[in-house]
Design an enzyme around this catalytic site. Structure first.
Site, PDB file in Angstrom:
ATOM      1  N   CYS A 209       0.704  -0.858   0.108  1.00 43.02           N
ATOM      2  CA  CYS A 209      -0.095   0.015   0.001  1.00 43.02           C
ATOM      3  C   CYS A 209       0.978   0.949  -0.014  1.00 43.02           C
ATOM      4  O   CYS A 209       2.116   1.060  -0.245  1.00 43.02           O
ATOM      5  CB  CYS A 209      -0.835   0.131   1.359  1.00 43.02           C
TER       6      CYS A 209
ATOM      7  N   LEU B  85      -4.008  -2.085  -1.897  1.00 46.97           N
ATOM      8  CA  LEU B  85      -3.599  -2.379  -2.308  1.00 46.97           C
ATOM      9  C   LEU B  85      -4.001  -3.573  -1.498  1.00 46.97           C
ATOM     10  O   LEU B  85      -3.554  -4.561  -0.397  1.00 46.97           O
ATOM     11  CB  LEU B  85      -2.308  -3.099  -2.494  1.00 46.97           C
TER      12      LEU B  85
END
Length: 548
Positions: free
Chosen positions: A2, A54
């Protein structure tokens, strides 16, 4: 994988909330590739934080920022906590988990252990944890530095982000290049990972940055391998076979943990011994997954390409050779000055390396061909601690002693010369220098590799994978494996590290068909082949008209 960005001022942030929201949106827009699945914000007037996700574990329920039951502690995490199930079990009666996210376990760990909350964590992560009751912000990176985290002080405000480019969105962020760091990075003459911008800091691996009321930010190391090194003059307590057996058990466990995913994953299979071992170990835990390899003149000449095909065939796995056709590839990409500048932007560094570019294209292919893939396992990290540089392709003769007397000694001499280097952090060079008389040259070399990994291999692997919304995982850099390898006594170095024998021993068990004498092959530049050199020259001619 992320990305996050934020700013904190313990006396209260300047400006209004809508203005801070616009700033965070701008910062996150520059790292949106790290988290294409979700975007969230938090702002309590002291800390303003943005997060791009993500989604890999608990796809539906794992949104961040994560908050505890009292909403007094929040956290964002870029990365994975591989042993989160084991850690969750410790809090089954004392903490109510709001999600199945692997990252949420950091909250009860912090409540119970305070600043020691990362001691039992196994994973790759960069995190920001905000304790509203204590008015304490903690920034931290994983032990080996797989996940990046930058910060800078702007007056009394601390600015932080997953990538340098996000920090630079702040109008008052420092932006003067530090060319000395560029020069030192090229020569691996750095005690800690650089940022390449004056007054912006790249938080070193295994460090926390702690910000508390009434105190300046302080950096604190929470893990070190200093104590793990064997005494070079003490007799060995275990046989070489003991280390081979223990390494094999830990590696299989590491690979098993790093297959943790609620979404499809793949493996980069070059055909070399490291990636072949990771692929073989993964195939024991997971029936099928996609494998990717580079099909280029160099990989064909060295036998890597053919070996990748054999490994995939023996394991009944689909293999996707990605054809690199020299200048035709550059034509397809329309590689020009603008594309070159994109690559510099992508890797957060005023450097360009052919390996980075080729890996970028491999990730691009994987994501384009199979958009559902969000995780790729790689063989990175085996060379640095298991003797990977002791032999190489097309090397004839040689011995462990000659390797020590040439390559290792020259590097360790430099390393010892940095013992008095003054840095803001307790970096590997300074810390190791304090007990230098207790270490031999190869142990110095292994310790120096902790920094070189952060400056090169882990740096570019993170950036070029993140550019395509993929998380790169590195089973060889499970900290338990690194601790084991540095604990090997010198009397076993030749038996285990010369020509990576400890790695080859695992292959004999997991993949008996793999040739035991297959040489280590450099990823890019191979003696006797000039295709990559020609490609690099073609790039120079396209970027700089004066060379055309």
């Amino acid at each position: 994988m992320c990305g996050f960005a934020g700013l904190v001022n313990l006396s209260g942030l300047a400006g209004d909330r809508p203005g801070r929201q616009r700033l965070l949106e701008d910062m996150l827009s520059r790292i949106a590739h790290r988290g294409p699945d979700d975007e969230t914000f938090f702002d309590d007037g002291i800390l303003a934080l943005g997060f791009r996700r993500l989604s890999i574990v608990d796809v539906e329920g794992g949104r961040q920022p994560l908050q505890d039951d009292s909403n007094k502690t929040i956290a964002v995490v870029n990365g994975e906590i591989y042993n989160h199930q084991e850690l969750r079990g410790r809090f089954s009666k004392t903490y109510h988990f709001r999600s199945h996210s692997d990252s949420e376990v950091l909250l009860p760990l912090y409540h119970r252990h305070g600043l020691s909350f990362l001691d039992d964590v196994n994973g790759i992560y960069a995190t920001a944890l905000w304790d509203t009751s204590a008015r304490r912000l903690i920034l931290a990176r994983d032990r080996l530095g797989v996940k990046p985290l930058y910060f800078a002080m702007i007056g009394d405000t601390l600015l932080f982000a997953s990538e340098l480019k996000a920090l630079l969105a702040h109008p008052d962020c420092p932006r003067e290049p530090d060319w000395q760091q560029v020069q030192d990075a090229h020569a691996l003459h750095l005690p800690v990972a650089p940022s390449f911008v004056r007054d912006i800091h790249h938080l070193p691996a295994a460090h926390m940055l702690i910000l508390e009321q009434g105190r300046p930010p302080r950096a604190q190391r929470y893990w070190s391998i200093h104590e793990q090194f064997a005494d070079p003059v003490a007799p060995a307590r275990h046989t070489a076979d003991h280390y081979i057996e223990r390494f094999g058990a830990l590696l299989e466990d590491s690979v098993g943990r790093q297959l943790m995913s609620d979404v499809p994953l793949g493996v980069f299979l070059s055909g070399g011994i490291d990636s072949s071992l990771i692929t073989a170990a993964a195939s024991r835990r997971q029936q099928t997954f996609h494998c990717f390899t580079i099909d280029e003149e160099t990989t064909a000449m060295t036998g890597d390409l053919e070996q990748a095909r054999r490994v995939a065939s023996d394991l009944s796995l689909p293999l996707h050779p990605v054809r690199y056709n020299g200048t035709a590839m550059l034509d397809e990409l329309q590689f020009d000055l603008k594309y070159f500048e994109y690559m510099i932007w992508c890797v957060d560094s005023p450097r360009f390396n052919m390996e980075w570019f080729l890996k970028h294209e491999l990730y691009r292919y994987a994501k384009t061909r199979y958009p559902e893939i969000k995780v790729i396992l790689t063989g990175a990290g085996a060379d640095e601690f298991a003797g990977g540089y002791s032999t190489s392709y097309n090397m004839h003769g040689g011995s462990w002693d000659s390797y020590l007397n040439t390559h290792v000694e020259s590097h360790s001499r430099f390393f010892r010369s940095r013992e008095n280097a003054q840095t803001r952090f307790d970096g590997p060079a300074t810390a190791f220098g304090r007990d230098r008389h207790k270490r031999n040259g190869y142990q110095h070399m292994m310790h120096m590799n902790l920094v070189s990994l952060q400056v090169y291999n882990l740096w570019f692997e993170d950036r070029v994978s993140a550019a395509h919304g993929i998380e790169a995982r590195v089973p060889f850099l499970d900290h338990r494996l690194v601790e084991l390898l540095v604990s090997v006594p010198p009397e076993h170095f030749q038996a285990l590290f010369w020509d990576k024998q400890i790695i080859r021993a695992q292959l004999r068990g997991l993949l008996p068909s793999y040739p035991g004498d297959f040489p280590k092959v450099p990823f890019v530049f191979v003696p006797g082949n000039h295709s990559i050199t020609a490609l690099r020259l073609a790039i120079v001619e396209r970027v700089f008209e004066a060379f055309s």
